[in-house]
Structures are given as structure tokens and as C-alpha cells.
Design a protein around this motif. Structure first.
Motif, mmCIF file in Angstrom:
data_model
loop_
_atom_site.group_PDB
_atom_site.id
_atom_site.type_symbol
_atom_site.label_atom_id
_atom_site.label_comp_id
_atom_site.label_asym_id
_atom_site.label_seq_id
_atom_site.Cartn_x
_atom_site.Cartn_y
_atom_site.Cartn_z
ATOM 1 N N GLN A 54 0.885 -1.225 0.019
ATOM 2 C CA GLN A 54 -0.077 0.028 0.042
ATOM 3 C C GLN A 54 0.650 1.292 0.149
ATOM 4 O O GLN A 54 0.578 2.405 -0.707
ATOM 5 C CB GLN A 54 -0.936 -0.025 1.032
ATOM 6 C CG GLN A 54 -1.987 1.093 1.086
ATOM 7 C CD GLN A 54 -2.896 1.050 -0.076
ATOM 8 O OE1 GLN A 54 -3.171 -0.042 -0.442
ATOM 9 N NE2 GLN A 54 -3.269 2.030 -0.721
ATOM 10 N N GLU A 58 0.687 4.070 -2.957
ATOM 11 C CA GLU A 58 0.491 5.477 -2.449
ATOM 12 C C GLU A 58 1.689 6.494 -2.905
ATOM 13 O O GLU A 58 1.419 7.577 -3.395
ATOM 14 C CB GLU A 58 0.398 5.601 -1.003
ATOM 15 C CG GLU A 58 -1.070 5.069 -0.733
ATOM 16 C CD GLU A 58 -2.264 5.265 -1.407
ATOM 17 O OE1 GLU A 58 -2.406 6.571 -1.767
ATOM 18 O OE2 GLU A 58 -3.106 4.310 -1.532
ATOM 19 N N VAL A 61 1.081 6.703 -6.721
ATOM 20 C CA VAL A 61 0.046 7.877 -7.148
ATOM 21 C C VAL A 61 0.589 9.291 -6.508
ATOM 22 O O VAL A 61 0.338 10.070 -7.603
ATOM 23 C CB VAL A 61 -1.216 7.283 -6.368
ATOM 24 C CG1 VAL A 61 -2.255 8.386 -6.550
ATOM 25 C CG2 VAL A 61 -1.445 5.975 -6.736
ATOM 26 N N LEU A 73 0.200 -2.536 -9.010
ATOM 27 C CA LEU A 73 -0.851 -2.101 -10.206
ATOM 28 C C LEU A 73 -0.121 -1.526 -11.278
ATOM 29 O O LEU A 73 1.080 -0.994 -11.340
ATOM 30 C CB LEU A 73 -1.545 -0.908 -9.588
ATOM 31 C CG LEU A 73 -2.447 -1.021 -8.619
ATOM 32 C CD1 LEU A 73 -3.393 0.078 -8.291
ATOM 33 C CD2 LEU A 73 -3.745 -2.446 -9.167
ATOM 34 N N ASP A 77 -3.758 0.483 -14.641
ATOM 35 C CA ASP A 77 -4.720 0.289 -13.144
ATOM 36 C C ASP A 77 -4.611 1.384 -12.418
ATOM 37 O O ASP A 77 -5.568 1.876 -11.632
ATOM 38 C CB ASP A 77 -3.850 -0.845 -12.556
ATOM 39 C CG ASP A 77 -3.913 -2.112 -13.445
ATOM 40 O OD1 ASP A 77 -4.974 -2.111 -14.286
ATOM 41 O OD2 ASP A 77 -3.438 -2.849 -13.487
ATOM 42 N N ARG A 78 -3.273 1.976 -12.156
ATOM 43 C CA ARG A 78 -3.006 3.273 -11.126
ATOM 44 C C ARG A 78 -3.950 4.426 -11.992
ATOM 45 O O ARG A 78 -4.476 5.308 -10.873
ATOM 46 C CB ARG A 78 -1.470 3.743 -11.113
ATOM 47 C CG ARG A 78 -0.859 2.596 -10.352
ATOM 48 C CD ARG A 78 0.344 3.202 -9.997
ATOM 49 N NE ARG A 78 1.342 3.792 -11.002
ATOM 50 C CZ ARG A 78 2.021 2.808 -11.921
ATOM 51 N NH1 ARG A 78 2.014 1.776 -11.704
ATOM 52 N NH2 ARG A 78 2.806 3.431 -12.827
ATOM 53 N N ARG A 80 -6.878 4.255 -13.506
ATOM 54 C CA ARG A 80 -8.044 4.003 -13.209
ATOM 55 C C ARG A 80 -8.410 4.335 -11.575
ATOM 56 O O ARG A 80 -9.498 5.060 -11.147
ATOM 57 C CB ARG A 80 -8.503 2.742 -13.447
ATOM 58 C CG ARG A 80 -8.980 2.386 -14.838
ATOM 59 C CD ARG A 80 -9.401 0.921 -15.203
ATOM 60 N NE ARG A 80 -8.503 -0.222 -15.158
ATOM 61 C CZ ARG A 80 -7.680 -0.431 -16.159
ATOM 62 N NH1 ARG A 80 -8.011 -0.317 -17.405
ATOM 63 N NH2 ARG A 80 -6.983 -1.504 -16.066
ATOM 64 N N LEU A 81 -7.436 3.859 -10.789
ATOM 65 C CA LEU A 81 -7.680 3.961 -9.511
ATOM 66 C C LEU A 81 -7.649 5.558 -9.198
ATOM 67 O O LEU A 81 -8.550 6.134 -8.295
ATOM 68 C CB LEU A 81 -6.374 3.574 -8.576
ATOM 69 C CG LEU A 81 -6.260 3.956 -7.201
ATOM 70 C CD1 LEU A 81 -7.478 3.149 -6.248
ATOM 71 C CD2 LEU A 81 -5.003 3.403 -6.693
ATOM 72 N N ARG A 85 -10.974 7.623 -7.539
ATOM 73 C CA ARG A 85 -10.740 8.511 -6.373
ATOM 74 C C ARG A 85 -11.194 10.055 -6.659
ATOM 75 O O ARG A 85 -12.034 10.353 -5.608
ATOM 76 C CB ARG A 85 -9.388 8.337 -5.652
ATOM 77 C CG ARG A 85 -8.578 7.146 -5.114
ATOM 78 C CD ARG A 85 -7.240 7.269 -4.593
ATOM 79 N NE ARG A 85 -6.924 6.149 -4.145
ATOM 80 C CZ ARG A 85 -5.338 6.081 -3.772
ATOM 81 N NH1 ARG A 85 -4.747 6.896 -3.739
ATOM 82 N NH2 ARG A 85 -5.215 4.800 -2.959
#
Length: 90
Positions: A54, A58, A61, A73, A77-78, A80-81, A85
Motif C-alpha cells: 500500500q 501511494e 500515485v 498495479l 490500473d493506477r 483508473r484508481l 478516487r
């Protein structure tokens, strides 16, 4: 004789201390930046066992890492995350 595998460098600042516990710390960094699906799956499998998954995600991101597998990811995928958010925050 082959060259030693490159691994993720350990940052010296307190914010990056999570890297010292990362499951990938001794794995060739190229696995996490490969473009072929098989290598990406290998990287994701490493991430699935990681105690700091995690924190890694983070970091990616927050720093807008554009390439590679981070926290399990891939780039898409990131993205999309981050979109999810933003949508949830609105």
C-alpha cells in the motif's frame, strides 16, 4: 561473469523508509518496468506478497509514476484508481 542485477535504490529520507521492507528490494528492477505481460505478472506476484504494498502504491500515485508496476498495479490500473478516487471525492 554477469553483471549484478539492479534493484530499487533505497532512499535516505524518512518518507521512503517503507522501501527497506519491500519484497522487491533485491529483485532486478527491470522486472517492474517490463512491457511484456508475463514479466508484469511476475512483478505483480511479488507485490502480492509485499508487506508495504500500500505504501508503494501511494508513493506511485503521489509522485505520478507513469511507468512500471508499483504496489501491484500497472500504469493503466493506477490511472483508473486515480480517476475513481477523484470521482468518489466529488
Amino acid at each position: 561473469m554477469s553483471a549484478p542485477a539492479r534493484s530499487f535504490p533505497l532512499a535516505l529520507d524518512a518518507l521512503a523508509d517503507w522501501r527497506a521492507d519491500a519484497a522487491c528490494r533485491e529483485i532486478d528492477v527491470e522486472v517492474f518496468f517490463a512491457i511484456d505481460e508475463a514479466a508484469q505478472r511476475e512483478a505483480i506476484a511479488v507485490c502480492e506478497t509485499c508487506p508495504v504494498r500500500q505504501e508503494c502504491l501511494e508513493h506511485a500515485v503521489a509522485n505520478r509514476e507513469q511507468y512500471g508496476v508499483w504496489g501491484g498495479l500497472r500504469e493503466q490500473d493506477r490511472k483508473r484508481l486515480v480517476r475513481a478516487r477523484r470521482r468518489d471525492a466529488a
